[in-house]
Design a protein around this motif. Structure first.
Motif, PDB file in Angstrom:
ATOM      1  N   SER A  59       0.822  -1.162  -0.010  1.00  0.00           N
ATOM      2  CA  SER A  59      -0.103  -0.158  -0.044  1.00  0.00           C
ATOM      3  C   SER A  59       0.833   1.075  -0.025  1.00  0.00           C
ATOM      4  CB  SER A  59      -0.811  -0.009   1.287  1.00  0.00           C
ATOM      5  OG  SER A  59      -1.652   1.253   1.406  1.00  0.00           O
ATOM      6  N   GLU A 133     -12.156   0.586  -3.453  1.00  0.00           N
ATOM      7  CA  GLU A 133     -10.798   0.202  -3.459  1.00  0.00           C
ATOM      8  C   GLU A 133      -9.996   0.640  -2.165  1.00  0.00           C
ATOM      9  OE1 GLU A 133      -8.852   0.978  -7.336  1.00  0.00           O
ATOM     10  OE2 GLU A 133     -10.343  -0.015  -8.315  1.00  0.00           O
ATOM     11  N   ASP A 136      -6.113  -3.766  -0.034  1.00  0.00           N
ATOM     12  CA  ASP A 136      -5.263  -4.607  -1.016  1.00  0.00           C
ATOM     13  C   ASP A 136      -5.853  -6.160  -1.003  1.00  0.00           C
ATOM     14  OD1 ASP A 136      -3.067  -2.634  -1.798  1.00  0.00           O
ATOM     15  OD2 ASP A 136      -3.019  -2.519   0.527  1.00  0.00           O
ATOM     16  N   LYS A 169      -8.860  -3.160  -4.407  1.00  0.00           N
ATOM     17  CA  LYS A 169      -8.403  -2.283  -5.308  1.00  0.00           C
ATOM     18  C   LYS A 169      -7.745  -3.151  -6.483  1.00  0.00           C
ATOM     19  CE  LYS A 169      -3.219  -2.175  -4.182  1.00  0.00           C
ATOM     20  NZ  LYS A 169      -1.928  -1.586  -3.865  1.00  0.00           N
TER      21      LYS A 169
END
Length: 751
Positions: A59, A133, A136, A169
């Motif tokens: 991220s 989103e 992850d 995402k």
């Protein structure tokens, strides 16, 4: 209950897995500080899970303490220790949610000091309060299984998975730990079919664990929007052998889904549904994508009054000065086969001339013939809005354009009304574009005149159509006049006069050709009984043909001309239709071509009874040896049945039984079937299969007509033999049919 108990015990404790109250009670009884793992404890999960999470790009919005770590969401966390194990393994950016306040409070209290970066929230997993989103990875450990109990259905599971797809995402993963039951995988594979890569991993059971269930991790990687990928698996045949029932079902589901995906990958002519598109089958429809083109079916199944074959096209050049961001172009049935509308190249020309960035072409067919254009536009409007780019949705009225019926000139010859059929029109027309013909080369294509019979109850549907050609006598007189005129030095006369009824003087119906492709398709099906027809010719026997539905009389007349061995009896319900056929289409009765005014079903049933009586008297109980063919070519006046042709009574079991008895000595039963409903079509097919030994189908690509051929004769050909049977049939015909072989090749054997 202790960690690792079988799911059967859990069912007895909880009852309804979707009940918040049941879970609150469950966690209260277990007490603070306890933990429960439905299945797949940490030792079984660890290696596969850590490997999957480690491969996710880190991220970019993390705090300093968690920089470079993927954001992980664990929905339906309960009091499982999986998030604690992940945190201790270095994945500290974890958010846990559960709709049980008791479970969340207990877990927060247990971890707030030793795992300060971990977050806990009371939240319904089917209605997440996160931005698009946001994560992850989403790690689901039995959550979907709990929502998908068979008695609950798939509604909650669908809502939850829609949320999962939204919050993951691009490039992220959804990790679903599941028992992989068929109904769960069926929903998963369907909803993640487009835009996701799928792999399945078998998790090892705990040593000494004798459970009959095996646990799997299904991994979905968010890929390019609209991409289709085959499902991969990492388990070997030893697992399948050890857990035969569960894993064999899994293998079967994967095989079926991969076959579906292969079809999407290999075909450019698939008809998508709005559901496919909502799942990302063709990318983001909120945006114009230059050069995008695909076909779909709009409506049906309760979404609208009608269903529509549709082509969506995004202009190839996005920088053009467009008048419309999105527009609808309606193509009437009569013009749907023209190159301009049926070919890709032609369709792109329409897009360019429409000045629309996105053009939605809607093709009307026979199922829409009873609807007004106003009703069609009203029915289409909400469906079209779901296909409009984001800028247009709800902002303005999307314009509807329409191709005309292709008629350059129209002359009403006669109008009539009957109690049976309602208003009818006889008209002479000249089309804008007409292909060169074989039988009228003396007439330039742009001057060809067609006479049409139109039932107004079926607006937009031409009931019958025939080419008008100069009569032989008129041609001879005109030739003589021209010759005399030249000798006298007179001027050549141009054109021809028109009579008071609107018809061209000295013109007649061209009975040497068929304007309708399904009529020639019916004759191509005679190849199935070509040997019987040959025998009838050799033995100088007659063949009895009953045609239900006269129309303008063009098809029975053509049959009469091209196969003189036929004794044709036509059954027509409306006497006014017969008068129109005689007065305006040159229909004539004789000893071998007769018309009966009456009900087609009763006529055939009575004919069957009379045949049995005659057979009993003449043949000692046998139903005669005369070959018989029955052709049902009548449309339905019942607009609510979903069956445009034939009327429903002609496919009832009792009537089909009468037909079979009537054809007992052999012969052929032919039905012109028109229905957009796959359910109704299958019902008709099933009834015909039940009634007859053989059933064949000819589907016409350019129309919704399907011609069905049924027979119980033991000598009926199979489709592989049809090519050899075409030549003998062609030799019997007094008028050649150029399309005979091509159509016979497409006849399929259904039974």
């Amino acid at each position: 209950m202790k960690s690792g108990e079988a799911p059967v015990d859990l069912l007895e404790t909880l009852g309804d897995f979707t009940s918040k109250e049941n879970w609150d009670k469950f966690f209260t009884l277990r007490g603070a500080g306890d933990s429960f793992e439905w299945y797949a404890e940490w030792p079984s999960l660890r290696d596969t899970l850590l490997s999957q999470l480690s491969s996710i790009p880190s991220s970019t919005t993390s705090s300093e303490a968690t920089a470079g770590l993927p954001r992980i969401l664990i929905p339906g966390c309960g009091n499982s220790r999986v998030s604690e194990h992940l945190y201790d393994a270095g994945f500290q950016q974890i958010t846990n949610i559960d709709f049980s306040k008791i479970a969340v409070s207990d877990m927060l209290h247990r971890n707030i000091r030793c795992r300060p970066e971990m977050r806990w929230r009371v939240m319904d997993m089917t209605d997440m309060q996160f931005a698009d989103e946001s994560f992850d990875a989403v790690l689901d450990k039995g959550g979907l299984d709990a929502l998908m109990e068979p008695e609950v259905g798939s509604e909650l599971g669908s809502k939850y998975l829609k949320e999962v797809k939204r919050v993951v995402k691009s490039g992220g993963k959804y990790l679903c730990i599941t028992l992989a039951e068929s109904h769960v995988l069926g929903l998963l594979f369907k909803l993640f079919r487009f835009g996701w890569k799928t792999t399945i991993h078998a998790l090892p059971n705990k040593p000494g664990n004798k459970t009959t269930f095996h646990t799997f991790m299904v991994v979905f990687l968010k890929d390019q929007l609209g991409a289709v990928n085959l499902i991969g698996s990492s388990f070997d045949q030893s697992i399948v052998a050890c857990h035969t029932k569960q894993t064999q079902a899994l293998v079967d589901v994967i095989k079926i889904e991969n076959q579906i995906r292969k079809e999407y990958l290999s075909s450019n002519d698939l008809l998508y549904s709005l559901r496919d598109l909502s799942l990302g089958a063709k990318g983001n429809l909120q945006e114009i994508q230059a050069g995008r083109r695909f076909q779909l079916i709009l409506g049906g199944e309760g979404d609208s009054l009608y269903s529509y074959k549709t082509v969506l096209l995004d202009a190839k050049q996005t920088v053009s000065p467009f008048l419309y961001n999105c527009a609808v172009f309606i193509v009437p049935k009569i013009r749907a086969c023209e190159w301009l509308f049926s070919s890709e190249e032609g369709q792109w020309q329409i897009v360019e001339s429409s000045k629309a960035a996105r053009l939605i072409m809607v093709f009307l067919d026979i199922s829409h013939c009873h609807a007004t254009m106003e009703a069609i536009q009203k029915d289409l409007s909400p469906l079209i809005k779901s296909l409009a780019p984001a800028e247009d949705y709800g902002n303005y009225q999307i314009p509807f354009m329409m191709a005309n019926d292709g008629v350059k000139q129209r002359k009403i010859v006669y109008q009539a009304t009957s109690q049976t059929t309602g208003p009818m029109i006889v008209e002479d027309v000249i089309y804008e574009n007409v292909a060169e013909g074989n039988n009228s080369d003396q007439i330039p294509p742009e001057n060809k005149i067609f006479r049409r019979l139109v039932f107004e109850r079926s607006s937009g549907l031409v009931q019958s159509e025939a080419l008008l050609i100069p009569s032989v006598e008129a041609y001879r007189r005109q030739t003589n006049l021209s010759s005399k005129s030249k000798k006298k030095g007179g001027r050549k006369r141009n054109g021809s006069s028109v009579s008071s009824d609107g018809a061209k003087c000295n013109m007649e119906i061209d009975n040497s050709s068929l304007a309708s492709s399904y009529h020639s398709g019916i004759i191509s099906g005679f190849s199935l009984v070509s040997s019987e027809l040959q025998n009838a010719v050799l033995l100088q026997e007659r063949v009895k043909v009953i045609v239900v539905g006269l129309g303008a009389g063009l098809f029975p007349t053509f049959l009469h001309i091209c196969l003189p061995i036929l004794d044709i009896e036509v059954v027509e319900l409306d006497p006014v239709v017969l008068e129109l056929a005689k007065n305006y289409f040159g229909f004539k009765e004789d000893a071998q071509l007769k018309v009966h005014i009456g009900d087609g079903i009763k006529f055939i049933q009575n004919a069957n009874i009379n045949s049995e009586i005659k057979g009993s008297v003449a043949n000692g109980g046998k139903n005669g040896d005369m070959m018989k063919i029955i052709i049902v070519d009548a449309d339905s006046s019942d607009l609510s049945s979903g069956l445009a042709c034939p009327p429903a009574g002609f496919v009832e079991e009792a009537f089909l039984s009468s037909v079979k008895d009537f054809l007992s000595a052999g012969g052929l039963f032919v039905i012109n079937l028109v229905s957009r409903s796959s359910v109704i079509r299958q019902m008709v097919i099933s009834r015909l299969k039940a009634a007859f030994d053989h059933l064949f189908s000819l589907e016409l690509e350019e129309d919704v007509n399907e011609v069905l051929f049924a027979s119980s004769t033991s000598t009926c050909l199979h489709e592989n033999d049809l090519r050899n049977a075409v030549d003998p049939l062609q030799n019997l015909l007094k008028v050649p049919l150029p399309s005979l072989l091509a159509q016979a090749k497409t006849i399929r054997h259904l039974k």
